[in-house]
Scaffold this active site. Structure first.
Site, mmCIF file in Angstrom:
data_model
loop_
_atom_site.group_PDB
_atom_site.id
_atom_site.type_symbol
_atom_site.label_atom_id
_atom_site.label_comp_id
_atom_site.label_asym_id
_atom_site.label_seq_id
_atom_site.Cartn_x
_atom_site.Cartn_y
_atom_site.Cartn_z
ATOM 1 N N ARG A 157 26.362 9.165 4.190
ATOM 2 C CA ARG A 157 25.413 9.956 4.660
ATOM 3 C C ARG A 157 24.592 11.035 3.745
ATOM 4 O O ARG A 157 24.081 11.779 3.985
ATOM 5 C CB ARG A 157 25.863 10.992 5.904
ATOM 6 C CG ARG A 157 26.645 10.239 6.999
ATOM 7 C CD ARG A 157 26.891 10.955 8.275
ATOM 8 N NE ARG A 157 27.344 10.288 9.362
ATOM 9 C CZ ARG A 157 28.848 10.469 9.475
ATOM 10 N NH1 ARG A 157 29.618 11.129 8.800
ATOM 11 N NH2 ARG A 157 29.339 9.534 10.421
ATOM 12 N N LYS A 192 10.022 9.315 -1.282
ATOM 13 C CA LYS A 192 10.092 8.104 -0.177
ATOM 14 C C LYS A 192 10.880 7.125 -0.818
ATOM 15 O O LYS A 192 10.750 6.368 -1.901
ATOM 16 C CB LYS A 192 8.598 7.437 -0.197
ATOM 17 C CG LYS A 192 7.674 8.443 0.754
ATOM 18 C CD LYS A 192 6.090 7.683 1.027
ATOM 19 C CE LYS A 192 5.377 8.328 1.852
ATOM 20 N NZ LYS A 192 4.105 7.538 1.948
ATOM 21 N N GLU A 232 -2.413 3.126 -9.540
ATOM 22 C CA GLU A 232 -2.079 4.295 -8.943
ATOM 23 C C GLU A 232 -2.432 5.718 -9.598
ATOM 24 O O GLU A 232 -2.915 6.736 -8.903
ATOM 25 C CB GLU A 232 -0.345 4.479 -8.660
ATOM 26 C CG GLU A 232 0.168 3.264 -7.950
ATOM 27 C CD GLU A 232 0.262 3.302 -6.529
ATOM 28 O OE1 GLU A 232 -0.559 4.413 -6.003
ATOM 29 O OE2 GLU A 232 1.192 2.390 -5.885
ATOM 30 N N LYS A 292 0.534 14.512 -7.401
ATOM 31 C CA LYS A 292 1.396 14.250 -6.215
ATOM 32 C C LYS A 292 2.451 15.230 -5.907
ATOM 33 O O LYS A 292 2.625 15.653 -4.714
ATOM 34 C CB LYS A 292 2.478 12.940 -6.872
ATOM 35 C CG LYS A 292 3.430 12.609 -5.784
ATOM 36 C CD LYS A 292 3.482 11.058 -5.603
ATOM 37 C CE LYS A 292 4.319 10.782 -4.637
ATOM 38 N NZ LYS A 292 4.803 9.329 -4.441
ATOM 39 N N GLU A 327 4.656 13.518 5.530
ATOM 40 C CA GLU A 327 3.196 12.832 5.570
ATOM 41 C C GLU A 327 2.958 13.166 7.278
ATOM 42 O O GLU A 327 2.663 12.011 7.786
ATOM 43 C CB GLU A 327 3.565 11.413 5.440
ATOM 44 C CG GLU A 327 2.053 10.665 5.267
ATOM 45 C CD GLU A 327 2.093 9.237 4.710
ATOM 46 O OE1 GLU A 327 2.622 9.063 3.830
ATOM 47 O OE2 GLU A 327 1.718 8.353 5.396
ATOM 48 N N ARG A 330 -0.532 14.290 2.857
ATOM 49 C CA ARG A 330 0.162 13.369 2.195
ATOM 50 C C ARG A 330 -0.263 11.952 2.251
ATOM 51 O O ARG A 330 -0.320 11.126 1.483
ATOM 52 C CB ARG A 330 1.748 13.278 2.247
ATOM 53 C CG ARG A 330 2.469 12.179 1.495
ATOM 54 C CD ARG A 330 4.022 12.654 1.285
ATOM 55 N NE ARG A 330 4.690 11.637 0.443
ATOM 56 C CZ ARG A 330 5.820 11.579 0.027
ATOM 57 N NH1 ARG A 330 6.627 12.576 0.297
ATOM 58 N NH2 ARG A 330 6.152 10.636 -1.043
ATOM 59 N N ASN A 334 -2.057 7.087 0.166
ATOM 60 C CA ASN A 334 -1.910 5.908 0.660
ATOM 61 C C ASN A 334 -3.403 5.143 0.522
ATOM 62 O O ASN A 334 -3.696 4.070 1.136
ATOM 63 C CB ASN A 334 -1.639 5.610 1.948
ATOM 64 C CG ASN A 334 -0.070 5.786 2.170
ATOM 65 O OD1 ASN A 334 0.532 5.188 1.273
ATOM 66 N ND2 ASN A 334 0.368 7.027 3.396
ATOM 67 N N HIS A 387 -3.958 1.368 0.276
ATOM 68 C CA HIS A 387 -2.524 0.879 0.516
ATOM 69 C C HIS A 387 -2.419 0.171 1.951
ATOM 70 O O HIS A 387 -1.653 -0.937 2.053
ATOM 71 C CB HIS A 387 -1.432 1.850 0.564
ATOM 72 C CG HIS A 387 -0.948 2.359 -0.767
ATOM 73 N ND1 HIS A 387 -1.759 2.857 -1.715
ATOM 74 C CD2 HIS A 387 0.153 2.483 -1.498
ATOM 75 C CE1 HIS A 387 -1.138 3.443 -2.771
ATOM 76 N NE2 HIS A 387 0.218 2.817 -2.657
ATOM 77 N N HIS A 406 -1.024 -3.335 1.439
ATOM 78 C CA HIS A 406 0.249 -3.713 1.762
ATOM 79 C C HIS A 406 -0.183 -5.055 2.474
ATOM 80 O O HIS A 406 0.854 -6.033 2.709
ATOM 81 C CB HIS A 406 0.867 -2.568 2.805
ATOM 82 C CG HIS A 406 1.452 -1.601 2.052
ATOM 83 N ND1 HIS A 406 1.815 -0.314 2.404
ATOM 84 C CD2 HIS A 406 1.894 -1.250 0.675
ATOM 85 C CE1 HIS A 406 2.337 0.466 1.816
ATOM 86 N NE2 HIS A 406 2.417 -0.282 0.511
ATOM 87 N N HIS A 426 2.331 -5.090 -6.539
ATOM 88 C CA HIS A 426 1.971 -3.842 -5.650
ATOM 89 C C HIS A 426 0.788 -3.090 -6.239
ATOM 90 O O HIS A 426 -0.208 -2.928 -5.247
ATOM 91 C CB HIS A 426 3.352 -2.952 -5.484
ATOM 92 C CG HIS A 426 2.746 -1.598 -4.935
ATOM 93 N ND1 HIS A 426 2.525 -1.754 -3.496
ATOM 94 C CD2 HIS A 426 2.544 -0.228 -5.271
ATOM 95 C CE1 HIS A 426 2.201 -0.330 -3.056
ATOM 96 N NE2 HIS A 426 2.420 0.415 -4.076
#
Ligand code: NAD
Ligand code: GLY
Length: 362
Positions: free
Chosen positions: A120, A142, A184, A226, A236, A240, A244, A247, A251, A264
């Protein structure tokens, strides 16, 4: 070395940026609650840097368990994640054992997710070894694995205790991977800092030649932006999402072509061109601004044309984006170069024009 701080409601951690930091092991020690660590890396990075890190930690009395995973985006999945749990449980690793990610974004994202889940929540540290991971994925918490139906769809927000970005590790990075990281970096200029965009235009050749000062400045400015954005919106719910940029399209390219075919960063590069063109079709950017963004992305050695996935497939893949709300795809577009905004929904006509337009490969 410079140190930035990322301050969040429940935690705060340092991002150390400099040359030769892997040999300054005393930087890591304060983040280890007990002298036990698992170094999670892959078969490409292990022969380069694992022995140095492991030896330095062991010399300080830390008990180290190395876990070497197969390399590649195609292995960012449940099966590979489970290898981490097999190794931790097989060695009776305790909850306070620190998981150290030594690798690029794939290793960082998987290690972070494993740390979030193991008993956990175990402590973890990011030692990013690609430019992409140094400027983006190692910072902000993330963590995720991919699903065949969608990129990074299974994961958690889970923050590292420390990020150590050693520019010296980039010396072994292949050129194609350096370019992927530059995507990026360009993203930060396009989304929020036109001055930085100009700096990138002036310094792209130096960056691709791996000039250490240029690289360090690019990593520093990217991490500053960032940290500021994540500091305002960790989970987000708002600003935030601007990180993206490119993206949603990127993606879709990665999922559509099969993970690992395009890097990527390459998919994000071509995706940012589509985002710029969509912004022009919205009436926000002019031709000259789209051309300026496209030139910079090309100068970084990135593709500017996206593959032709087919309109229905584009929509299906983009429909799995994590920014979708009530079935509406939320795009990150540009009001101007250096100012990104969220646009909920684009008309079918605009999307058809975009996805059959000049920035799609014929
Ligand atoms: P990657 O982790 O696959 O690394 C790229 C390649 O470089 C791999 O083959 C790796 O083994 C190799 N490599 C790594 N360091 C090296 C070094 N120093 N020398 C030689 N080779 C080295 O890819 P990446 O571009 O670092 O990361 C991409 C991943 O990051 C994607 O899965 C993406 O979804 C994720 N990502 C996450 C975030 C986030 O906020 N968590 C942000 C951006 C990207
Ligand atoms: N890479 C996007 C984010 O961290 O939010």
């Amino acid at each position: 070395m410079i140190t930035l701080d990322l301050t969040l409601p429940d935690t705060r951690y340092p991002i150390h940026i400099g040359h030769g930091l892997l040999d300054q092991i005393e930087l890591l020690l304060p983040a280890l609650p007990i002298p036990q660590a698992a170094i999670i890396t892959n078969a490409t990075v292990a022969p380069l840097y694992l022995a140095r890190l492991q030896g330095a930690l062991e010399a300080k009395g830390v008990q180290v368990m190395p876990v070497v995973l197969p390399d590649g985006e195609a292995h960012k999945d449940w099966q590979t994640l489970n290898l981490i749990f097999d190794a931790l449980l097989g060695a009776n690793a305790e909850r306070k054992t620190t998981l150290i990610a030594l690798g690029g974004g794939v290793i960082g994202d998987m290690t972070g997710f494993a740390a979030a889940c193991y008993q956990r929540g175990a402590p973890f540290i990011q030692i990013p070894t690609t430019l992409l991971a140094q400027v983006d994925s190692s910072v902000g918490g993330k963590t995720a694995i991919n699903h065949p139906l969608g990129k990074n769809m299974i994961g958690a927000f889970y923050q590292p205790r420390l990020v150590l970005a050693d520019m010296a590790l980039l010396s072994t990075l292949p050129d194609r991977e350096l370019s992927a990281g530059l995507a990026e970096v360009i993203k930060y200029g396009l989304l929020g800092d036109e001055h930085f965009l100009g700096w990138l235009e002036d310094n792209m050749a130096a960056l691709r030649a791996r000039d250490p000062d240029a690289l360090q400045y690019a990593v520093r400015r990217s991490c500053e932006m960032k940290a500021e954005i994540v500091g305002q919106d960790e989970k987000e719910n708002g600003v935030r999402a601007l990180l993206n940029l490119g993206h949603t399209f990127g993606h879709a390219i990665e999922t559509g072509l099969g993970y690992g075919k395009w890097l990527h960063g390459e998919a994000v590069g071509a995706g940012m061109v589509l985002a710029a063109e969509a912004s022009r079709l919205q009436g926000w950017l002019g031709q000259a601004e789209v051309a300026r963004a496209t030139r910079l992305i090309a100068a970084a050695g990135l593709p500017t044309l996206s593959p032709d996935l087919g309109f229905e497939q584009w929509l299906a893949y983009m429909g799995h984006d994590k920014k979708v709300q009530s079935g509406v795809i939320r795009f990150v577009l540009l009001k101007s170069l250096g100012q990104a905004v969220i646009q909920a929904g684009l008309s079918d006509d605009l999307l058809r024009e975009l996805l059959s337009g000049p920035f799609i490969q014929r």
